[in-house]
Every structure is written in C-alpha cells, then in structure tokens.
Scaffold this motif. Structure first.
Motif, PDB file in Angstrom:
ATOM      1  N   ALA A  99      -4.976  -4.516 -11.587  1.00 29.95           N
ATOM      2  CA  ALA A  99      -3.540  -4.355 -11.351  1.00 29.95           C
ATOM      3  C   ALA A  99      -2.805  -3.976 -12.631  1.00 29.95           C
ATOM      4  O   ALA A  99      -1.924  -3.098 -12.630  1.00 29.95           O
ATOM      5  CB  ALA A  99      -2.966  -5.654 -10.781  1.00 29.95           C
ATOM      6  N   GLY A 127       0.816  -1.214   0.000  1.00 30.11           N
ATOM      7  CA  GLY A 127       0.000   0.000   0.000  1.00 30.11           C
ATOM      8  C   GLY A 127       0.846   1.259   0.000  1.00 30.11           C
ATOM      9  O   GLY A 127       0.558   2.224  -0.724  1.00 30.11           O
ATOM     10  N   VAL A 148       2.528   1.673  -3.511  1.00 27.50           N
ATOM     11  CA  VAL A 148       1.594   2.151  -4.546  1.00 27.50           C
ATOM     12  C   VAL A 148       1.223   3.606  -4.291  1.00 27.50           C
ATOM     13  O   VAL A 148       1.102   4.398  -5.240  1.00 27.50           O
ATOM     14  CB  VAL A 148       0.344   1.248  -4.575  1.00 27.50           C
ATOM     15  CG1 VAL A 148      -0.729   1.837  -5.482  1.00 27.50           C
ATOM     16  CG2 VAL A 148       0.709  -0.147  -5.044  1.00 27.50           C
ATOM     17  N   THR A 178      -4.906  -1.217  -2.614  1.00 27.24           N
ATOM     18  CA  THR A 178      -3.888  -2.249  -2.825  1.00 27.24           C
ATOM     19  C   THR A 178      -3.660  -3.042  -1.544  1.00 27.24           C
ATOM     20  O   THR A 178      -3.593  -4.283  -1.569  1.00 27.24           O
ATOM     21  CB  THR A 178      -2.571  -1.608  -3.287  1.00 27.24           C
ATOM     22  OG1 THR A 178      -2.789  -0.910  -4.515  1.00 27.24           O
ATOM     23  CG2 THR A 178      -1.497  -2.659  -3.482  1.00 27.24           C
ATOM     24  N   HIS A 208      -5.314   4.711  -3.883  1.00 26.18           N
ATOM     25  CA  HIS A 208      -4.682   3.622  -4.618  1.00 26.18           C
ATOM     26  C   HIS A 208      -3.943   2.685  -3.658  1.00 26.18           C
ATOM     27  O   HIS A 208      -4.051   1.453  -3.752  1.00 26.18           O
ATOM     28  CB  HIS A 208      -3.691   4.188  -5.646  1.00 26.18           C
ATOM     29  CG  HIS A 208      -4.343   4.846  -6.822  1.00 26.18           C
ATOM     30  ND1 HIS A 208      -5.104   5.979  -6.690  1.00 26.18           N
ATOM     31  CD2 HIS A 208      -4.336   4.532  -8.136  1.00 26.18           C
ATOM     32  CE1 HIS A 208      -5.539   6.350  -7.884  1.00 26.18           C
ATOM     33  NE2 HIS A 208      -5.090   5.484  -8.786  1.00 26.18           N
TER      34      HIS A 208
END
Length: 300
Positions: A240, A70, A73, A86, A82
């Motif tokens: 993804a 996380g 990203v 994730t 985002h």
C-alpha cells in the motif's frame, strides 16, 4: 485512460468473452454446473461462518467499501488491476486478520453437538421414536447447529425416510465425528432398541472429550496463526505504501506489468492459503459417503 490501460481492459474483456463462449458450448452439449455450484456455495458458506460474528455482521458494508476502494484506486492509477487487487485485499482482510477461524468454528460446532446430544438424552423417553425427540429439541438447539437441526426436523416432520434425512444431515455437517453420531441415529431407526438415552449420553461425553483435545491442539497452533497474520498485514502495508510512489509503480504501468501484478496477487493468495492450512487441523475422515457419491455407485 491511456492506451496501455485500454489494452489491459480489452484483454480482460476478451478473456471473459472467451470464458463465456466456452461455458455456453459446454452447457449446450449437456454439461450442468449445478453440483459444482452447490459445492461452491457450501464452501463459501463455511468460509463465511469461520469469521467472528462481528465481522459477519459488517461484511456487507466491507464489500461495499472494497468496491469503492477498487474504483478509487483504478481512477487514481489508471490501471484496472491495481483496483482489482485493492478490492480483493479489502474484501479478504477479515480472513487475513483471523487466519485460524475454521479451527475455532469446528470446535464450536463439536461443542454444540455435545450439548445437543445431552439435551436429547435428557428428554428422550424409552419407546418414543428418536425422530419425535429431535423435532421437539429444535427450540433449544445451540446456535451453531440450529440451522441443520431445524432442516433435519422439517424433513422428518414432512415424512422423509429417517435414513435419508439422517444422511442429508451428515452431509450438511461433513465431519467424521458427526458421522459417528448419525450412524447411531441410523442404527436406532432400524432397530428401535432400548437404551438410546444412555447411548446419547455416552456419545455426548466422547464428543466433549474431542472438544477438549481440539482446544489443546488449537492453542499450540496459535503461534502459526499469529505469524501468518503478521506477515500478511506487513506485506499489505508495504504494498500500500509502495503504491503511493510513482517510481515504484512505474514498472507495472504496462500491459506486461499488469499481467505480472495478477501473477503476484495469485501467488500471495496461494501463500496465504498455505499458511492458513498450516494453522488448521486436518479434517477428521468421514465415516459415511456423501449422498452424491452413493448415487454414483460408491461403497464404504
């Protein structure tokens, strides 16, 4: 971090602050979150127990990987949502890969219950209180029931009234079949009549038959679980790959886009829960009211 990202982060912080203020006011006015917290912990524990043993052993490392993914990203895209999505996808992957875990977990618990009842029947002696037999059975209890049976034995050894200890045991298992067993225990605690070993054997046979029936139903639901897994993994793979394209993610690079991502993420989770519910058998209705309902005047 650009201005839009700062605005999105500020919005999230503001929502958390408002939620904290509302909670503080509610607690000040006498609201107690303890029952809800206990229920939530029990639900989380049940969900965790649904996973295969290997996933449970590695889940702490998986949570670490989810947090790291996380953060990476978020740093790569510059957008907190985002990273949040994730991290949620990585942490929830075991449940996506095993969408029918709870059905198998219930079958395992019922099978363990049947084994334990047979053990009690084989060692119970007429004239000896069932409470002593239960305490002596702890070292040989199947793994799926060891924790609740151990707690039951500790309560009985500590001098808890047998009825209260059995009620707490039923609440821990929270299953109609387990309630049927506990009602038998309660009746014996009141009457102390003969024939308890024979009753335990008959009840064990009934539970074993339910295990056989549940296994047949679970086999029929395997196709639904496979479809749920395929759709979920395919969706995650497409998302993804799409995240690697700046053209694809550009529309979500605004505050409105981030809010839309939250909504889409919640819809995806809702769809997963719906498919998971389709792949699971309905829980058997309980025969005993939970202790909390009884304290509030409920009747059965």
């Amino acid at each position: 971090m650009n201005a839009n990202a700062m605005a999105s982060l500020a919005l999230l912080c503001g929502l958390l602050a408002v939620g904290g203020a509302i909670t503080a006011v509610a607690v000040w006015r006498g609201w107690s979150p303890r029952p809800r917290t206990t229920r939530m912990r029990r639900t989380q524990q049940r969900a965790f127990e649904e996973l295969p043993a290997r996933w449970r052993e590695l889940y702490r490392w998986l949570l670490t990987a989810a947090a790291a993914a996380g953060i990476l990203v978020w740093a790569w895209t510059g957008w907190p949502i985002h990273g949040l999505l994730t991290a949620a996808a990585v942490a929830g992957f075991p449940y996506i890969w095993h969408p029918g875990g709870s059905a198998q977990a219930r079958i395992n618990r019922l099978d363990a219950l049947a084994q334990w009842l047979r053990q009690l029947a084989s060692v119970h002696v007429a004239g000896v209180p069932l409470e002593q037999t239960i305490q002596a059975s702890v070292p040989n209890v199947p793994a799926q029931l060891r924790a609740p049976v151990t707690i039951l034995a500790q309560r009985l050894r500590a001098g808890f009234p047998a009825q209260d200890a059995y009620q707490a045991f039923a609440d821990e298992l929270a299953d109609g079949t387990s309630d049927d067993v506990v009602l038998m225990f309660m009746d014996h605690a009141d009457n102390r009549g003969p024939g308890m070993a024979r009753a335990l054997e008959k009840t064990a046979a009934k539970v074993a038959q339910k295990v056989t029936d549940a296994q047949a139903v679970d086999a029929e639901r395997a196709k639904v679980r496979t479809n749920a897994r395929t759709v979920s993994v395919f969706t995650l793979a497409v998302v993804a790959l799409g995240m690697l394209s700046t053209n694809y993610t550009a529309p979500y690079g605004t505050l409105t886009g981030q809010l839309l991502l939250i909504a889409l993420g919640l819809l995806f989770v809702g769809a997963l829960k719906w498919m998971r519910r389709m792949a699971q058998p309905r829980p058997e209705p309980r025969l005993l009211l939970p202790a909390r309902s009884r304290q509030h005047g409920g009747t059965r």
